[in-house]
Design an enzyme around this catalytic site. Sequence first.
Site, PDB file in Angstrom:
ATOM      1  N   THR A  15       0.839  -1.191   0.000  1.00  8.14           N
ATOM      2  CA  THR A  15       0.000   0.000   0.000  1.00  8.14           C
ATOM      3  C   THR A  15       0.876   1.245   0.000  1.00  8.14           C
ATOM      4  O   THR A  15       2.097   1.160   0.074  1.00  8.14           O
ATOM      5  CB  THR A  15      -0.924  -0.003   1.238  1.00  8.14           C
ATOM      6  OG1 THR A  15      -0.131  -0.072   2.416  1.00  8.14           O
ATOM      7  CG2 THR A  15      -1.896  -1.172   1.185  1.00  8.14           C
ATOM      8  N   TYR A  16       0.236   2.394  -0.030  1.00 10.10           N
ATOM      9  CA  TYR A  16       0.920   3.680  -0.136  1.00 10.10           C
ATOM     10  C   TYR A  16       2.038   3.796   0.903  1.00 10.10           C
ATOM     11  O   TYR A  16       1.789   3.692   2.098  1.00 10.10           O
ATOM     12  CB  TYR A  16      -0.084   4.814   0.035  1.00 10.10           C
ATOM     13  CG  TYR A  16       0.483   6.173  -0.212  1.00 10.10           C
ATOM     14  CD1 TYR A  16       0.779   6.593  -1.512  1.00 10.10           C
ATOM     15  CD2 TYR A  16       0.732   7.045   0.838  1.00 10.10           C
ATOM     16  CE1 TYR A  16       1.307   7.850  -1.747  1.00 10.10           C
ATOM     17  CE2 TYR A  16       1.257   8.309   0.613  1.00 10.10           C
ATOM     18  CZ  TYR A  16       1.541   8.703  -0.683  1.00 10.10           C
ATOM     19  OH  TYR A  16       2.064   9.949  -0.912  1.00 10.10           O
ATOM     20  N   PRO A  17       3.282   4.022   0.449  1.00  5.17           N
ATOM     21  CA  PRO A  17       4.419   3.956   1.364  1.00  5.17           C
ATOM     22  C   PRO A  17       4.765   5.241   2.109  1.00  5.17           C
ATOM     23  O   PRO A  17       5.546   5.212   3.041  1.00  5.17           O
ATOM     24  CB  PRO A  17       5.572   3.569   0.439  1.00  5.17           C
ATOM     25  CG  PRO A  17       5.206   4.188  -0.864  1.00  5.17           C
ATOM     26  CD  PRO A  17       3.704   4.098  -0.944  1.00  5.17           C
TER      27      PRO A  17
END
Length: 156
Positions: A15-17
């Site tokens: 997912t979005y890091p």
Amino acid sequence: MSAAQRCYERHKLLTYPRTDSRCLPSDYRDTVDQVLTSFSEAANVEIEGFDDYARAADHLKEAGLQNEARTFDDKGVSDHFAIIPTGNMPQEEFTGDDKRLFDLVTRRFLATFHPPAIWERVERFTEVGSERFQTRTRSLKDVGCRAALAAKTEFG
């Protein structure tokens, strides 16, 4: 950060890091179940480590998730929630930092839902003549979350 961004954008594995959050929103429980199901079904994926993920996911599905109150916490979510695997399987070979980062995030994700490891500590004092010796040891009684963190560990 570059490896995390590649795992997010190119590989679609994480997912979005760009977050510092360590929690998931409370409505993310079904998503976690879907990710676990993906890993359970990935036992035959020919990528090193995926059989470990499948065993850990199977164990969690069987035993149930632990630490849910600590993990699913809306107050602990900032702009974005914690970085977790998406449940997607790699469509192309990935190596190096991308693979290592994915492995680290996945093992930590799986370990989050296991109980803590339990250690037994023993301390002994021995006297020989006028000398006194101290011995300390510890042994692992229940592997708990360490089962998901270590490669080739059996669940049971």
